[in-house]
Design a protein around this motif. Structure first.
Motif, PDB file in Angstrom:
ATOM      1  N   THR A  92      59.404 -87.886 -11.592  1.00  0.00           N
ATOM      2  CA  THR A  92      59.627 -89.009 -12.505  1.00  0.00           C
ATOM      3  C   THR A  92      58.339 -89.310 -13.253  1.00  0.00           C
ATOM      4  N   ALA A  93      58.496 -89.803 -14.474  1.00  0.00           N
ATOM      5  CA  ALA A  93      57.330 -90.156 -15.285  1.00  0.00           C
ATOM      6  C   ALA A  93      57.652 -91.413 -16.073  1.00  0.00           C
ATOM      7  N   ASP A  94      56.744 -92.363 -16.036  1.00  0.00           N
ATOM      8  CA  ASP A  94      56.852 -93.564 -16.855  1.00  0.00           C
ATOM      9  C   ASP A  94      56.002 -93.358 -18.100  1.00  0.00           C
ATOM     10  N   ILE A  95      56.615 -93.508 -19.259  1.00  0.00           N
ATOM     11  CA  ILE A  95      55.909 -93.288 -20.512  1.00  0.00           C
ATOM     12  C   ILE A  95      55.800 -94.616 -21.246  1.00  0.00           C
ATOM     13  N   ASN A  96      54.592 -94.990 -21.552  1.00  0.00           N
ATOM     14  CA  ASN A  96      54.338 -96.201 -22.316  1.00  0.00           C
ATOM     15  C   ASN A  96      54.371 -95.820 -23.796  1.00  0.00           C
ATOM     16  N   LEU A  97      55.438 -96.219 -24.488  1.00  0.00           N
ATOM     17  CA  LEU A  97      55.620 -95.800 -25.873  1.00  0.00           C
ATOM     18  C   LEU A  97      54.550 -96.363 -26.802  1.00  0.00           C
TER      19      LEU A  97
ATOM     20  N   LEU B  88      51.430 -96.833 -26.040  1.00  0.00           N
ATOM     21  CA  LEU B  88      50.237 -96.021 -25.832  1.00  0.00           C
ATOM     22  C   LEU B  88      50.383 -94.659 -26.507  1.00  0.00           C
ATOM     23  N   VAL B  89      51.571 -94.084 -26.445  1.00  0.00           N
ATOM     24  CA  VAL B  89      51.819 -92.812 -27.119  1.00  0.00           C
ATOM     25  C   VAL B  89      51.698 -92.977 -28.630  1.00  0.00           C
ATOM     26  N   ALA B  90      52.258 -94.066 -29.170  1.00  0.00           N
ATOM     27  CA  ALA B  90      52.177 -94.312 -30.613  1.00  0.00           C
ATOM     28  C   ALA B  90      50.730 -94.548 -31.048  1.00  0.00           C
ATOM     29  N   LEU B  91      49.984 -95.309 -30.271  1.00  0.00           N
ATOM     30  CA  LEU B  91      48.585 -95.576 -30.603  1.00  0.00           C
ATOM     31  C   LEU B  91      47.747 -94.304 -30.548  1.00  0.00           C
ATOM     32  N   THR B  92      47.995 -93.470 -29.561  1.00  0.00           N
ATOM     33  CA  THR B  92      47.279 -92.196 -29.454  1.00  0.00           C
ATOM     34  C   THR B  92      47.620 -91.283 -30.627  1.00  0.00           C
TER      35      THR B  92
END
Length: 60
Positions: A12-17, A19-23
């Motif tokens: 399982t993986a929790d993705i912080n959207l 943080l992904v958008a900012l990166t």
């Protein structure tokens, strides 16, 4: 002996959207038009070469 292989493997993986958008926006802003202008790099290289040639006798 190999009883652990009978159970399914779950990842399982929790993705912080945000943080992904900012990166992604950070990468885009750093890589945007990275090769522009090429003339400035050439100018700096020629200037550095001139500096080294002028001061090479002091180093030796």
């Amino acid at each position: 002996m190999w009883g652990f292989l009978k159970r399914p493997v779950v990842v399982t993986a929790d993705i912080n959207l945000s943080l992904v958008a900012l990166t992604g926006m950070g990468l885009l802003s750093r890589l945007w038009r990275l090769t522009y202008p090429r003339a400035v790099v050439l100018f700096r290289r020629i200037r550095w070469q001139f500096f080294v040639e002028q001061n090479w006798s002091r180093i030796q």
